[in-house]
Design an enzyme around this catalytic site. Structure first.
Site, short mmCIF file in Angstrom:
data_model
loop_
_atom_site.label_atom_id
_atom_site.label_comp_id
_atom_site.label_asym_id
_atom_site.label_seq_id
_atom_site.Cartn_x
_atom_site.Cartn_y
_atom_site.Cartn_z
N ASP A 1 2.64 24.24 -46.05
CA ASP A 1 2.20 25.64 -46.11
C ASP A 1 2.97 26.42 -47.18
O ASP A 1 3.40 27.54 -46.95
CB ASP A 1 2.37 26.30 -44.74
CG ASP A 1 1.64 27.65 -44.66
OD1 ASP A 1 0.71 27.85 -45.47
OD2 ASP A 1 2.01 28.48 -43.82
N HIS B 1 -1.11 29.56 -46.83
CA HIS B 1 -2.20 30.22 -46.10
C HIS B 1 -2.43 31.65 -46.57
O HIS B 1 -3.48 32.23 -46.32
CB HIS B 1 -1.97 30.16 -44.59
CG HIS B 1 -0.92 31.08 -44.06
ND1 HIS B 1 0.34 30.64 -43.69
CD2 HIS B 1 -0.91 32.41 -43.82
CE1 HIS B 1 1.05 31.66 -43.24
NE2 HIS B 1 0.31 32.75 -43.31
N GLY C 1 4.59 3.52 -44.33
CA GLY C 1 3.44 2.71 -43.94
C GLY C 1 3.56 2.06 -42.58
O GLY C 1 3.36 0.84 -42.45
N VAL C 2 3.90 2.85 -41.55
CA VAL C 2 3.98 2.33 -40.20
C VAL C 2 3.36 3.33 -39.23
O VAL C 2 3.31 4.52 -39.51
CB VAL C 2 5.44 2.08 -39.76
CG1 VAL C 2 6.07 0.97 -40.57
CG2 VAL C 2 6.27 3.35 -39.85
N GLN C 3 2.87 2.81 -38.12
CA GLN C 3 2.57 3.65 -36.97
C GLN C 3 3.77 3.60 -36.05
O GLN C 3 4.39 2.55 -35.87
CB GLN C 3 1.31 3.18 -36.24
CG GLN C 3 0.02 3.58 -36.90
CD GLN C 3 -1.19 3.36 -36.00
OE1 GLN C 3 -1.06 2.76 -34.94
NE2 GLN C 3 -2.34 3.81 -36.43
N ILE C 4 4.10 4.74 -35.45
CA ILE C 4 5.29 4.81 -34.62
C ILE C 4 5.01 5.54 -33.32
O ILE C 4 4.03 6.26 -33.20
CB ILE C 4 6.45 5.54 -35.36
CG1 ILE C 4 6.00 6.91 -35.85
CG2 ILE C 4 6.96 4.70 -36.52
CD1 ILE C 4 7.10 7.73 -36.50
N GLY D 1 1.67 39.92 -42.33
CA GLY D 1 2.03 40.45 -43.63
C GLY D 1 3.38 39.95 -44.10
O GLY D 1 3.69 39.96 -45.28
N ASN D 2 4.24 39.48 -43.14
CA ASN D 2 5.53 38.90 -43.50
C ASN D 2 5.40 37.47 -44.01
O ASN D 2 6.37 36.91 -44.53
CB ASN D 2 6.47 38.89 -42.29
CG ASN D 2 7.25 40.17 -42.14
OD1 ASN D 2 7.01 40.94 -41.21
ND2 ASN D 2 8.18 40.42 -43.06
N SER D 3 4.24 36.85 -43.85
CA SER D 3 4.07 35.46 -44.26
C SER D 3 4.44 35.26 -45.72
O SER D 3 3.96 35.97 -46.60
CB SER D 3 2.61 35.03 -44.07
OG SER D 3 2.36 34.70 -42.74
#
Length: 500
Positions: free
Chosen positions: A165, A135, A295-298, A237-239
């Protein structure tokens, strides 16, 4: 903006949302004046904090850099137009500004403007590879790295990964550069001392210290959240700056704070090195990131669901759907399985699975331990790639059946019902036609028009089939019955308490 605390999200390029910008300051910055920059920070003896942190800081600080970013954003002009409101006021503005206040764009026409942002980063390679947050450099036109002694050099992107990120930059210059190394964040303990160095508010190299306050924090920034929480003060600013252990190893990348006012209140979050080092290595080698894909919904396993499945306690990730053509499908995973272990790693709760899968190498053969038919079994899976690991379904949900004690009335799914409830032709199951108020089914959120497709381990196609499956659960001494429910193409498991 009010004073309610909120997790900070990746920064927008808009000066009006400074509080929600992760440690970034949109302004022109002063020159940085710092110390010697030819040190290689590796194999530093563990610091004795009785003597302070100066030895550690002197060793690692030359490898910490400031990031200066110039970008372009599109805005709209919102200039006043008093032509139809007050002729006197119009004349007043003309006297001082001419016609400028009526210039084209006053009606919201978009225009471009330059922005400047700052963040932090650190060098991980003597040839000049720099790690920072995604970011910080998102949509940047120009990126500069500012060294500890104030030297500024242009940087270019080597690769980015928005999911975690992270970004990797490369710079040219007089190698070898000072650098630091990644440590093992998995060995870091709550209570351990840490040191953060970065560029808060564009002030340049600033050191703060604190302890690890918590591990495994989910701040709802994405499916791979696994942050280290710290109390070392970090600000805009620390990012992208490093979080050091007492050996001078980077165990985290400072990325977010929890704050009611945009400043530090002692609750900061860092991406753990266990995740960051994997991503950075891929960016260094290929410029992109491949994640493991199952490849699953959980969904989560609560106490009721665990009881209905005969599981000793609430744990693991309950599979609600297996994606066609996925590695999970090929390996024989089924809806209703509870994934307890993946590649020798325990899954204590649902949200751990996506992170573990995502960090698994593509094409690796792994053992997946699942709970099925009230016993453990092992399935061998060849992990896929280029996805987000797993697709997590909603955690909350409910299920119904016609058993009077559950508060449900069921009906056969026919053409009239499909038309009434807009149920697609490919869907099948038993239709919920009515839910009694204040019933167990209502309390679990079941609704008229939903389909029950499975009760326990049995597929159901008729109301009688649902009734029989519920009776069987009662005969087996279950405290709840587990149902698979579908609505508008989404499926979920619901455990409904049984009375008797």
């Amino acid at each position: 903006m009010n004073n309610q605390a909120a997790f900070l999200k990746p920064a927008e390029r808009n000066a009006g949302v400074a509080m929600l910008s992760l440690f970034l300051l949109w302004s022109t910055l002063p020159s940085m004046v710092m110390a010697d920059s030819d040190h290689v920070a590796a194999n530093l003896p563990e610091v004795n904090i009785v003597d302070g942190f100066a030895e550690l800081v002197e060793a690692v600080k030359p490898a910490v850099v400031n990031i200066s970013v110039t970008g372009t954003v599109t805005s709209t002009r919102r200039l006043p137009n008093f032509r139809n409101q007050s002729p006197e006021l119009e004349e007043f503005f003309k006297r001082f500004f001419g016609d400028e206040f009526e210039m084209p764009g006053g009606d919201g026409t978009p225009y471009e403007r330059k922005t400047t942002a700052v963040g932090s980063g650190f060098i991980i390679d003597p040839e000049g590879l720099v790690v920072t947050n995604y970011h910080v450099i998102e949509d940047a036109d120009e990126i500069e790295v500012v060294f500890d002694d104030g030297t500024r050099v242009p940087a270019r992107l080597r690769g980015t990964d928005g999911k975690t990120d992270l970004a990797l930059l490369e710079i040219d210059g007089d190698a070898p550069f000072p650098y630091v190394i990644f440590g093992d964040s998995e060995k870091a303990r709550v209570g351990d001392w840490v040191v953060a160095i970065g560029n808060p508010f564009g002030l340049g190299g600033t050191t703060t210290k604190g302890i690890i306050s918590a591990r495994g924090r989910d701040i709802r920034s994405g499916p791979l959240d696994d942050f280290i929480q710290i109390d070392a003060p970090i600000n805009r600013g620390n990012s992208g700056g490093p979080l050091f252990n007492m050996k001078g190893e980077v165990i985290g990348i400072n990325s977010a704070i929890f704050s009611p006012n945009g400043g530090s209140v002692g609750i900061g979050f860092a991406i753990p090195s266990a995740m960051a080092s994997n991503v950075v290595s891929q960016l260094q080698n290929t410029g992109s990131v491949q994640r493991g894909y199952l490849g699953v919904q959980i969904q989560s396993v609560n106490d009721d669901i665990a009881d209905s499945l005969g599981l000793d306690r609430a744990r693991g990730a309950l599979v609600t759907q297996v994606i066609d053509g996925s590695p999970a499908k090929a390996a024989g995973l089924e809806a209703g399985d509870v994934i307890l272990r993946f590649d020798d790693k325990d899954i204590p709760r649902m949200r751990e699975l996506p992170k573990i899968v995502a960090l698994t190498e593509m094409n690796k053969e792994v053992d997946v331990v699942v709970w099925r038919d009230e016993k453990e079994m092992t399935v061998r899976v060849s992990v896929g790639g280029n996805s987000d690991g797993t697709t997590a379904g909603p955690v909350n949900g409910s299920d119904d059946s016609e058993a009077g004690k559950l508060g449900l009335r069921l009906g056969q799914l026919d053409d009239d019902a499909r038309e009434q409830f807009s149920i697609p032709e490919g869907s099948s199951g038993v239709l919920i036609t009515e839910v009694a108020p204040d019933s167990p089914a209502a309390e679990r959120g079941l609704a008229r028009g939903e389909l029950i497709t499975k009760v326990g381990n049995s597929d159901v196609e008729t109301p009688e089939g649902v009734q029989e499956a519920i009776r069987q659960a009662i005969d087996d001494g279950k405290n709840s019955v587990l149902m698979l429910v579908e609505r508008e193409g989404r499926v979920r498991y619901v455990a409904i308490p049984l009375d008797g």
